[in-house]
Design an enzyme around this catalytic site. Sequence first.
Site, PDB file in Angstrom:
ATOM      1  CG  ASP A 116       5.839 -50.084 -10.384  1.00  0.00           C
ATOM      2  OD1 ASP A 116       6.854 -49.687 -10.970  1.00  0.00           O
ATOM      3  OD2 ASP A 116       5.770 -51.223  -9.857  1.00  0.00           O
ATOM      4  CG  HIS A 169      22.749 -55.996 -18.989  1.00  0.00           C
ATOM      5  ND1 HIS A 169      23.058 -56.735 -20.111  1.00  0.00           N
ATOM      6  CD2 HIS A 169      22.241 -54.818 -19.438  1.00  0.00           C
ATOM      7  CE1 HIS A 169      22.739 -56.036 -21.198  1.00  0.00           C
ATOM      8  NE2 HIS A 169      22.248 -54.875 -20.814  1.00  0.00           N
ATOM      9  CE  LYS A 199      18.897 -57.568 -19.567  1.00  0.00           C
ATOM     10  NZ  LYS A 199      17.550 -56.975 -19.709  1.00  0.00           N
ATOM     11  N   GLY A 228      17.826 -58.290 -24.376  1.00  0.00           N
ATOM     12  CA  GLY A 228      17.081 -58.026 -25.612  1.00  0.00           C
ATOM     13  C   GLY A 228      17.992 -57.466 -26.686  1.00  0.00           C
ATOM     14  CB  THR A 229      20.764 -55.012 -26.545  1.00  0.00           C
ATOM     15  OG1 THR A 229      19.937 -54.115 -25.805  1.00  0.00           O
ATOM     16  CG2 THR A 229      21.621 -54.248 -27.538  1.00  0.00           C
TER      17      THR A 229
END
Length: 268
Positions: free
Chosen positions: A35, A155, A159, A165-166
């Site tokens: 990360d 969402h 976000k 993206g979906t």
Amino acid sequence: MSTAVAVVGAGGRMGRMLVDTILRDEEAYLVAAADRGEQLLGQDAGELAGIGALGVEISANLEAVVAAADVVIDFSLPQATVEVAAACRQHKCPLVLGTTGLAAGQSEAVAELSQHNAVVHAANYSTGITLLTALVEQAAQAVGAQSDIEIIEAHHRHKVDAPSGTALRLGEAVAKELGRDLGQCAVYGREGHTGERDSKTIGFETIRAGDIVGEHTVMFAGQGERIELTHKASSRSTFAVGALRAAHWVIGQPAGLYDMRDVLGLSC
Ligand SMILES: NC(=O)c1ccc[n+]([C@@H]2O[C@H](COP(=O)([O-])OP(=O)(O)OC[C@H]3O[C@@H](n4cnc5c(N)ncnc54)[C@H](O)[C@@H]3O)[C@@H](O)[C@H]2O)c1
Ligand SMILES: O=C(O)C1=N[C@H](C(=O)O)CCC1
């Protein structure tokens, strides 16, 4: 033999869920975690995920993290994608990529990697969305040409990319069935004096609110009736379980760019 999995973005919402999911899998273990969040570096990935110490520290050294792994799962930010792809290429490591919102150059890096390595890239790793996409394609074939098509997604407030993206993937699937170019026919949100709806467009509406995990509806609206196909994720575990399934599947696959349909063995 147990699979050594490295997670990129291990300190994020999805990263923590992936660490938890890997621990529950008897055929996988977390070998390394990356990360870039400064306050995360050096922390134990298991403790961050709330499942107790695993002896795997969060590291900023992407190359070393990839070098340790049989397979990499990356759910981070698009800024990481080019570097992750380069490290996977160098260490001949398969990649499962969940990050959305990639710019053209970042998508090109993924496509380039897939010439040499096996890569799964899906905007959504849930089984339900994989099935929804197939249903949406059927609906587009049956009624798409006579319908106004709108894609609505919701969402959580954290976000950072929109549309999801979906939603974009669903739009591409519809556009392909109808012989349209999404780049030309997409309309993102509306306000002001928009004029009447152009029947050839595909509309996108985005909601960002609270802790919504992920919801997508594709609407086919005609005269006197409409069809709405909806998927609602109620836990991030659905994405993590799907991504880990993809990670087991992708090891040993020939070089190529795959999606969840390949992983699930669906021909639809
Ligand atoms: N494909 C799917 O099924 C699916 C499901 C959920 C989320 N996502 C996507 O996954 C991504 C992450 O989502 P999230 O909610 O976990 O976000 P998040 O912000 O909670 O986590 C992202 C993590 O990546 C880290 N990061 C940023 N740049 C990095 C770098 N260069 N190297 C390593 N780590 C880096 C951040 O510090 C953060 O901890 C988003 O793009 C999201 O849209 C995809
Ligand atoms: O929480 C997110 O971020 C999600 N992103 C993916 C997308 O952009 O489609 C999948 C759903 C959750």
